[in-house]
Scaffold this motif. Structure first.
Motif, PDB file in Angstrom:
ATOM      1  N   ALA A  28      58.856 -42.879 -30.751  1.00 55.67           N
ATOM      2  CA  ALA A  28      60.083 -43.654 -30.492  1.00 55.67           C
ATOM      3  C   ALA A  28      60.949 -42.944 -29.449  1.00 55.67           C
ATOM      4  O   ALA A  28      60.979 -41.718 -29.386  1.00 55.67           O
ATOM      5  CB  ALA A  28      60.864 -43.836 -31.784  1.00 55.67           C
ATOM      6  N   ARG A  29      61.662 -43.721 -28.651  1.00 56.54           N
ATOM      7  CA  ARG A  29      62.562 -43.148 -27.641  1.00 56.54           C
ATOM      8  C   ARG A  29      63.722 -42.391 -28.270  1.00 56.54           C
ATOM      9  O   ARG A  29      64.162 -41.380 -27.764  1.00 56.54           O
ATOM     10  CB  ARG A  29      63.109 -44.244 -26.719  1.00 56.54           C
ATOM     11  N   ARG A  30      64.268 -42.929 -29.343  1.00 56.56           N
ATOM     12  CA  ARG A  30      65.339 -42.271 -30.097  1.00 56.56           C
ATOM     13  C   ARG A  30      64.774 -41.898 -31.460  1.00 56.56           C
ATOM     14  O   ARG A  30      63.896 -42.593 -31.979  1.00 56.56           O
ATOM     15  CB  ARG A  30      66.522 -43.222 -30.257  1.00 56.56           C
ATOM     16  N   SER A  49      60.720 -49.984 -38.113  1.00 57.35           N
ATOM     17  CA  SER A  49      61.187 -48.675 -37.658  1.00 57.35           C
ATOM     18  C   SER A  49      62.710 -48.699 -37.756  1.00 57.35           C
ATOM     19  O   SER A  49      63.338 -49.739 -37.553  1.00 57.35           O
ATOM     20  CB  SER A  49      60.741 -48.388 -36.228  1.00 57.35           C
ATOM     21  N   ALA A  50      63.276 -47.545 -38.091  1.00 61.19           N
ATOM     22  CA  ALA A  50      64.721 -47.477 -38.282  1.00 61.19           C
ATOM     23  C   ALA A  50      65.238 -46.141 -37.772  1.00 61.19           C
ATOM     24  O   ALA A  50      64.664 -45.094 -38.060  1.00 61.19           O
ATOM     25  CB  ALA A  50      65.067 -47.658 -39.757  1.00 61.19           C
ATOM     26  N   GLY A  78      57.603 -49.746 -29.212  1.00 61.00           N
ATOM     27  CA  GLY A  78      56.586 -48.799 -28.753  1.00 61.00           C
ATOM     28  C   GLY A  78      55.233 -49.235 -29.287  1.00 61.00           C
ATOM     29  O   GLY A  78      54.871 -50.403 -29.209  1.00 61.00           O
ATOM     30  N   PRO A  79      54.490 -48.324 -29.920  1.00 56.96           N
ATOM     31  CA  PRO A  79      53.173 -48.679 -30.441  1.00 56.96           C
ATOM     32  C   PRO A  79      53.219 -49.295 -31.846  1.00 56.96           C
ATOM     33  O   PRO A  79      52.183 -49.501 -32.471  1.00 56.96           O
ATOM     34  CB  PRO A  79      52.452 -47.328 -30.470  1.00 56.96           C
ATOM     35  N   PHE A  80      54.400 -49.604 -32.349  1.00 58.57           N
ATOM     36  CA  PHE A  80      54.587 -50.028 -33.733  1.00 58.57           C
ATOM     37  C   PHE A  80      55.187 -51.434 -33.779  1.00 58.57           C
ATOM     38  O   PHE A  80      56.112 -51.746 -33.028  1.00 58.57           O
ATOM     39  CB  PHE A  80      55.530 -49.033 -34.421  1.00 58.57           C
ATOM     40  N   MET A  81      54.662 -52.280 -34.662  1.00 61.61           N
ATOM     41  CA  MET A  81      55.179 -53.637 -34.830  1.00 61.61           C
ATOM     42  C   MET A  81      56.164 -53.673 -36.001  1.00 61.61           C
ATOM     43  O   MET A  81      55.782 -53.438 -37.148  1.00 61.61           O
ATOM     44  CB  MET A  81      54.044 -54.623 -35.099  1.00 61.61           C
ATOM     45  N   SER A  82      57.433 -53.946 -35.704  1.00 58.70           N
ATOM     46  CA  SER A  82      58.471 -54.024 -36.718  1.00 58.70           C
ATOM     47  C   SER A  82      58.505 -55.451 -37.269  1.00 58.70           C
ATOM     48  O   SER A  82      58.543 -56.413 -36.509  1.00 58.70           O
ATOM     49  CB  SER A  82      59.817 -53.649 -36.094  1.00 58.70           C
TER      50      SER A  82
END
Length: 114
Positions: A28-30, A49-50, A78-82
């Motif tokens: 994640a960027r942050r 993601s949180a 990113g590479p993750f589906m929320s």
């Protein structure tokens, strides 16, 4: 702020669920965590993601009930589906301090906020 009708409120499906898995999200960027929440038999398990790393670790989230919006469209992070939006309030100190919403007592997974 504009007023909404009760019907508008009902369009937002806010449910309670229990965190069953949580992991660091280094891509994640942050700073963020990936969490999986059991929203009961009707909805099942959803992931998100949180950016909640100021107050929470993956270990501290397991077994905790949280509130989430479950009827938003999926969003690629990113590479993750929320798959849902985990709800919280800022702590008033900075934009990194999010305090998660949870019920005062345990309630069955999948119950809807009204």
């Amino acid at each position: 702020m504009s007023e909404i009708s009760f019907d508008d409120f009902l369009k937002v499906d806010i449910r309670v669920g229990t965190v069953i898995d949580a992991q660091e999200f280094p891509e994640a960027r942050r700073p963020a965590l990936k969490i999986w929440v059991d929203f009961g038999p009707e909805i099942g398990t959803k992931k998100t993601s949180a950016q909640i790393t100021k107050y929470y670790t993956p270990e501290s989230l397991i077994g905790r009930q949280v509130a989430g919006v479950v009827n938003f469209p999926k969003k690629q992070v990113g590479p993750f589906m929320s798959e849902f939006l985990c709800l919280g309030f800022p702590d008033g100190e900075d934009d990194k301090g999010i305090v998660l919403i949870r019920p005062e007592r345990d309630v069955p997974n999948g119950e809807r906020l009204f």
